[in-house]
Design an enzyme around this catalytic site. Structure first.
Site, PDB file in Angstrom:
ATOM      1  N   LYS A  23       0.829  -1.209   0.000  1.00 43.56           N
ATOM      2  CA  LYS A  23       0.000   0.000   0.000  1.00 43.56           C
ATOM      3  C   LYS A  23       0.860   1.255   0.000  1.00 43.56           C
ATOM      4  CE  LYS A  23      -2.900   0.933   3.620  1.00 43.56           C
ATOM      5  NZ  LYS A  23      -2.805   2.323   4.089  1.00 43.56           N
ATOM      6  N   SER A 168       7.129   9.289  12.330  1.00 39.92           N
ATOM      7  CA  SER A 168       6.075   9.106  11.332  1.00 39.92           C
ATOM      8  C   SER A 168       6.629   9.241   9.918  1.00 39.92           C
ATOM      9  CB  SER A 168       4.954  10.135  11.548  1.00 39.92           C
ATOM     10  OG  SER A 168       4.139  10.204  10.399  1.00 39.92           O
ATOM     11  N   ASP A 316       1.744  -1.094  11.981  1.00 45.37           N
ATOM     12  CA  ASP A 316       0.451  -1.532  11.440  1.00 45.37           C
ATOM     13  C   ASP A 316       0.141  -2.991  11.774  1.00 45.37           C
ATOM     14  OD1 ASP A 316       0.084   0.990  10.365  1.00 45.37           O
ATOM     15  OD2 ASP A 316       0.866   0.449   8.394  1.00 45.37           O
ATOM     16  N   LYS A 343      -4.533   6.117  14.678  1.00 50.77           N
ATOM     17  CA  LYS A 343      -4.627   5.399  13.397  1.00 50.77           C
ATOM     18  C   LYS A 343      -6.094   5.432  12.929  1.00 50.77           C
ATOM     19  CE  LYS A 343      -0.307   4.491  12.987  1.00 50.77           C
ATOM     20  NZ  LYS A 343       0.453   5.204  11.961  1.00 50.77           N
ATOM     21  N   ARG A 347      -6.451   2.246  17.950  1.00 54.42           N
ATOM     22  CA  ARG A 347      -6.205   0.796  17.868  1.00 54.42           C
ATOM     23  C   ARG A 347      -5.837   0.165  19.204  1.00 54.42           C
ATOM     24  NH1 ARG A 347      -3.332   0.344  11.889  1.00 54.42           N
ATOM     25  NH2 ARG A 347      -5.303   0.443  10.728  1.00 54.42           N
ATOM     26  N   ARG A 390      -7.586  -3.073   9.278  1.00 56.31           N
ATOM     27  CA  ARG A 390      -6.682  -4.026   9.952  1.00 56.31           C
ATOM     28  C   ARG A 390      -7.351  -4.693  11.161  1.00 56.31           C
ATOM     29  NH1 ARG A 390      -2.481  -3.523   6.666  1.00 56.31           N
ATOM     30  NH2 ARG A 390      -1.912  -1.419   6.053  1.00 56.31           N
TER      31      ARG A 390
END
Ligand code: S3P
Length: 430
Positions: A23, A168, A316, A343, A347, A390
């Site tokens: 991605k 990041s 991720d 995210k 998460r 995810r």
């Protein structure tokens, strides 16, 4: 809400999966193709919703992009070929699209408005707009510029030296993309090394960038030239099958064409540290980035600790690692991962709440989670992806080891990064 899917327990998983395109690299291939001169061809592009949002935005900026499945052609006319969009640029669910796009638009002499979905509307943007404003861009937005909708007017930029407050790759990449258009040099200093696909892409398109440990520098005024990009498979997508193969009994899964860029392979280190029965066969890459085939078999696992500079290398994969840890012997501690809160969903909360519904013994902490392994087999329940791709895929894998029926709400979210996920998963069933 959304598409509700029933996923049942499996006694074994067997087969071969060709992992879909990465991605992060797919986004960047379209972006660099759009700002380079000439025709860029992209092979194994990921036709996930996020990357389609990137294509849609560049079409609105006047770039001709043809797509036939995972083959993409981008007719780049250089940075100066981008045109002021007549309507808003909609990035959908994609943080990478909006943040990297802002880096490009900062140096363009026109006005744009950027919007996204409900999740994008909750994700922090001043981490990107602050350094871009320092370089000369004018960006305003809701709540003092923190959230979309954002309004951006680009123009002449000056290079800066910028110390990232958070690790990041999206922020680093936005600054580098602005730096390519700025006067002088632009330097980004990262607290921990993050994925370096942007740096690879600058070189692939004939530009120059220097990386020295956590310090990355680009010169402004570089002209990029079209090229061919062969996108390796996404290790973040492969991760769901790596964990499925390790935790479902009597399993053996081969994953082919997996991208093995060292800034992304934290998941493999964790699997090894936990004792996974895994073979990695790296081969000569066609993409300028390393790739290989991985075979994973049912494994007996032990708990581990994840922290520090490992975190950006598997950020991720933490939802699926939490599930993996629930099946290990002993405790797993995940810390230094407060970024998880910003995210596609928070998460830490979504992983803990949904896995608890299935009977896992897991606690949230300020900057991660603690998982007490071997909570026994998971149980049947209705769970939700909360619109986070995810989380959806992690819960689908959890269902494979549940002793009751698992209903997954908002299962369609998987299409953000892996439209063929359920088809590939079913291909492994007996
Ligand atoms: C990405 C960087 C990461 C990652 C995201 C994709 C990228 O975000 O979580 O899925 O392509 O640069 P951050 O850089 O904000 O951590």
């Amino acid at each position: 809400m959304g598409a509700k899917k029933l996923i049942s327990n499996q006694s074994s998983l067997n087969g071969v999966i060709k992992v879909p395109g990465d991605k992060s690299i797919s986004h960047r291939a379209v972006m660099f193709g759009s700002i380079a001169s000439g025709t860029t061809t992209i092979e194994n592009f990921l036709p996930g919703e996020d990357c389609l949002s990137t294509i849609a935005c560049f079409r609105k900026l006047g770039v001709t992009v043809h797509r036939d499945g995972s083959d993409v052609t981008v007719e780049g006319k250089g940075l100066s070929g981008l045109q002021e969009p007549e309507t808003v640029l909609d990035v959908g669910n994609s943080g990478t699209t909006i943040r990297l796009l802002m880096g490009i638009l900062s140096g363009r002499p026109f006005h744009s408005v950027l919007v996204g979905d409900e999740s994008i509307g909750k994700r922090p943007m001043t981490r990107v707009t602050r350094p871009l404003a320092q370089m000369g861009a004018k960006i305003t937005g809701r709540r003092d510029g923190e959230y979309t909708p954002l309004s951006l007017s680009g123009g002449a930029l000056e290079g800066i030296e910028y110390k990232l407050p958070v690790a990041s790759a999206q922020v680093k990449s936005a600054i580098l993309l602005a730096g390519l258009q700025a006067s002088g040099e632009t330097t980004v200093i990262e607290p921990e090394k993050t994925r370096d696909h942007t740096e690879h892409m600058i070189r692939l398109f004939g530009g120059e960038v220097t990386s020295n440990g956590n310090v990355v520098t680009v010169k402004g005024g570089q002209q990029l030239t079209a090229t061919h990009v062969n996108v390796p498979g996404d290790i973040s997508s492969a991760a769901f099958f790596l964990v499925a193969g390790a935790i479902v009994p009597n399993s053996s899964i081969e994953l082919t064409n997996v991208g093995l860029n060292p800034t992304r392979t934290g998941i493999l280190e964790v699997l090894k540290a936990m004792g996974a029965d895994m073979t990695i066969e790296e081969y000569e890459s066609k993409s300028g980035e390393p790739a290989g085939n991985i075979t994973i078999r049912t494994s007996s696992l032990t708990g581990t600790i994840l922290s520090g500079d490992l975190i950006p290398r598997l950020i991720d994969e933490i939802p699926i690692i939490a599930l993996l840890a629930s099946q290990a012997e002993g405790k797993t501690v995940i810390k230094d991962a407060a970024e998880l809160k910003v995210k596609e969903t928070n998460r830490i909360d979504t992983v803990v709440n949904e896995l608890r519904k299935l009977g896992a013994n897991i606690d949230a902490t300020e900057d991660g989670m603690i998982i007490h392994g071997r909570s026994g087999m998971l149980k049947g329940e209705t769970v939700s992806s909360h619109g986070d791709h995810r989380i959806g895929m992690m819960l689908a894998v959890a269902a494979l080891i549940s002793n009751g029926e698992v209903y997954l709400e908002q299962s369609e979210a998987v299409a953000v990064s892996y439209p063929q996920f359920f088809t590939d998963l079913h291909s492994l069933f007996l």
